[in-house]
Write a protein that holds these residues in place. Structure first.
Motif, PDB file in Angstrom:
ATOM      1  N   GLU A  11      35.150  38.857  50.809  1.00 49.83           N
ATOM      2  CA  GLU A  11      33.987  38.871  51.364  1.00 49.83           C
ATOM      3  C   GLU A  11      34.088  37.671  52.459  1.00 49.83           C
ATOM      4  O   GLU A  11      33.444  37.616  53.672  1.00 49.83           O
ATOM      5  N   GLU A  48      32.897  46.213  44.219  1.00 55.55           N
ATOM      6  CA  GLU A  48      32.442  44.866  43.936  1.00 55.55           C
ATOM      7  C   GLU A  48      33.432  43.934  43.739  1.00 55.55           C
ATOM      8  O   GLU A  48      33.590  42.861  44.245  1.00 55.55           O
ATOM      9  N   ALA A  73      35.282  43.663  47.242  1.00 56.22           N
ATOM     10  CA  ALA A  73      34.646  42.827  47.845  1.00 56.22           C
ATOM     11  C   ALA A  73      34.472  41.195  47.533  1.00 56.22           C
ATOM     12  O   ALA A  73      34.415  40.270  48.506  1.00 56.22           O
ATOM     13  N   TRP A  74      34.640  41.042  46.262  1.00 56.18           N
ATOM     14  CA  TRP A  74      34.615  39.525  45.730  1.00 56.18           C
ATOM     15  C   TRP A  74      35.857  38.724  46.357  1.00 56.18           C
ATOM     16  O   TRP A  74      35.483  37.731  46.882  1.00 56.18           O
TER      17      TRP A  74
END
Length: 167
Positions: free
Chosen positions: A164, A157, A160-161
């Motif tokens: 993205e 996560e 991905a932050w």
């Protein structure tokens, strides 16, 4: 500068020699009054030799022009690639600054910033511990603090932050 291949030079020289010898023989035979059919054959050999020389030289010139065009295209491609690399490098530096600014916003400590950067590069906890000369447990604790401060729950996560928006 033009560079002939050894085979090209050999065949051009061979044809020139054939042309000169046959021309000499043709003149000699003409002066002796040799029959027309014999003179015609020798004249044909001279013409074919001259034609062969012209063909080889034309092929060489064509190949040389193609080679020059390829060299120019290669130089342009190298320039384009260099420019693209510079743009990518500049974009990478700018994005690195954005990442560091986000680390500041999350109020990460210098050690946490270093661990966070290495996490984004894809290193494992063990690899990060080796790079930083610390224990893996310390890196795990710092990663947990990073996730807590960022409001994210895992390494995936976290990565991905940042990535993205690229997808």
């Amino acid at each position: 500068m033009w560079r002939f291949r050894s085979q090209e030079v050999f065949f051009v020289v061979l044809l020139i020699i054939i042309t000169l010898l046959t021309t000499s023989d043709l003149i000699s035979d003409y002066l002796e009054g040799t029959e027309a059919w014999h003179l015609s054959i020798e004249a044909l050999v001279v013409l074919m030799s001259v034609g062969g020389i012209a063909y080889l030289l034309q092929a060489f010139i064509k190949r040389q022009r193609e080679l020059d065009a390829i060299k120019a295209q290669l130089a342009q491609t190298k320039d384009d690639l260099s420019e693209a690399r510079q743009q990518i490098s500049a974009a990478g530096q700018a994005y690195s600054q954005v990442i560091q600014k986000q680390f500041e916003t999350w109020q990460l400590t210098p050690s946490e910033k270093e661990v966070a950067s290495l996490l984004l590069k894809g290193l494992s906890f063990d690899e990060i511990a080796n790079v930083r000369n610390t224990k893996e447990k310390t890196v795990r604790q710092q990663a947990t603090a990073i996730y807590r401060k960022s409001g994210l729950s895992s390494r995936h996560e976290f990565a991905a932050w940042f990535f993205e928006d690229f997808l």
